[in-house]
Design an enzyme around this catalytic site. Structure first.
Site, short mmCIF file in Angstrom:
data_model
loop_
_atom_site.label_atom_id
_atom_site.label_comp_id
_atom_site.label_asym_id
_atom_site.label_seq_id
_atom_site.Cartn_x
_atom_site.Cartn_y
_atom_site.Cartn_z
N ASP A 70 84.48 -40.03 74.80
CA ASP A 70 83.84 -38.62 75.00
C ASP A 70 84.11 -38.23 76.89
O ASP A 70 83.47 -38.96 77.69
CB ASP A 70 82.44 -38.72 75.08
CG ASP A 70 81.90 -37.48 74.96
OD1 ASP A 70 82.44 -36.51 75.62
OD2 ASP A 70 80.54 -37.43 74.59
N HIS A 110 83.82 -36.88 70.90
CA HIS A 110 82.76 -35.94 71.12
C HIS A 110 82.77 -35.00 70.10
O HIS A 110 83.93 -34.51 69.56
CB HIS A 110 83.39 -35.19 72.45
CG HIS A 110 82.25 -34.10 72.84
ND1 HIS A 110 81.33 -34.37 73.62
CD2 HIS A 110 82.30 -32.85 72.66
CE1 HIS A 110 80.49 -33.35 73.82
NE2 HIS A 110 81.23 -32.49 73.16
N CYS A 121 76.20 -31.16 71.81
CA CYS A 121 77.03 -30.68 72.77
C CYS A 121 76.30 -29.89 73.51
O CYS A 121 75.36 -30.16 74.52
CB CYS A 121 78.41 -30.20 72.22
SG CYS A 121 79.19 -30.84 70.87
#
Length: 241
Positions: A177, A209, A131
């Protein structure tokens, strides 16, 4: 782009076996391989916004189990997004993240790379980013800094970051995502081709995600994808480091 998915996910069970030590003034989680106490290759773990969170420590331990000294520095000076934010489902990420831009994060990573090379004698460094951390894998994949990169479900990065890489890069992408949608992934592919570097993008279907570090392990699809994304990273480092 900030999104609620950046602070959502599931806590994983397990007890980390590494330890937090000082590394040139930076509190750092060290996961040391049992059979290789002085490795010449190491992994710099650039975390998501949860920092020294149990999930991240457990992942660092997994890399150590594959023979890689893995270091997880505190990027946020003891002020990561609290784990409780996952339970609450709400966190003002926008207000938090303005305090952790490249002018703050870059010097920490520069210090860690210097520590690995000069203090520990590491000759080649791989970096993993999840991330938030993915952006900095791109930024530091340069000659004399990071030698090999891998990241999963990137956020907050730019195509300019991708275009400037100077080493091999592997990416684990999620089908669902909003932070890194298909059009941005396709732009990344085009940019990677132009770099002339070795690269890889694996797209994992049915996951969202955060699956590589905060996925729901009671869901067999997420569990499989998380394990395969980790295996992807290890295979990449085994080949390129």
């Amino acid at each position: 782009m900030a999104s609620p998915c950046c602070t959502s996910g599931f806590k994983h069970e397990g007890t980390p076996v590494g330890e937090i030590k000082d590394a040139n003034g930076i509190a750092t989680y060290f996961a040391t391989p049992k059979k290789n106490k002085n490795p010449e290759h190491a992994i710099l773990f650039i975390s998501d916004v949860f920092g020294h969170f149990n999930n991240n420590k457990l992942l660092a331990d997994e890399f150590a189990n594959q023979g890689y000294l893995t270091v997880l520095p505190d990027l946020f000076n003891g002020n990561p997004v609290p784990a409780e934010a996952m339970d609450a489902g709400k966190f003002d990420l926008g207000s938090w993240i303005v305090n952790y831009q490249p002018d703050v994060i870059d010097p920490i990573l520069t210090t860690m790379i210097k520590y690995l090379r000069e203090t520990l004698g590491v000759k080649r460094i791989g970096a993993v980013g999840y991330c938030f951390g993915a952006k900095y894998v791109n930024r530091f994949l340069r000659k004399g800094k990071i030698d090999v990169g891998y990241y999963a479900h990137p956020s907050f990065f730019t195509i300019e970051d991708v275009s400037a890489i100077e080493g091999p890069l592997s990416i684990a992408a999620a089908e669902i995502d909003p932070v890194s949608p298909p059009e941005l992934r396709h732009e990344s592919e085009a940019a990677l081709i132009k770099t002339g570097q070795h690269w890889q993008i694996n797209l994992y279907s049915g996951v969202s995600h955060g699956f590589g570090v905060r996925g729901d392990l009671s869901n067999l699809q997420f569990k499989w994808a998380k394990e395969q994304a980790h295996a992807q990273a290890v295979a990449w480092f085994d080949h390129h480091l």
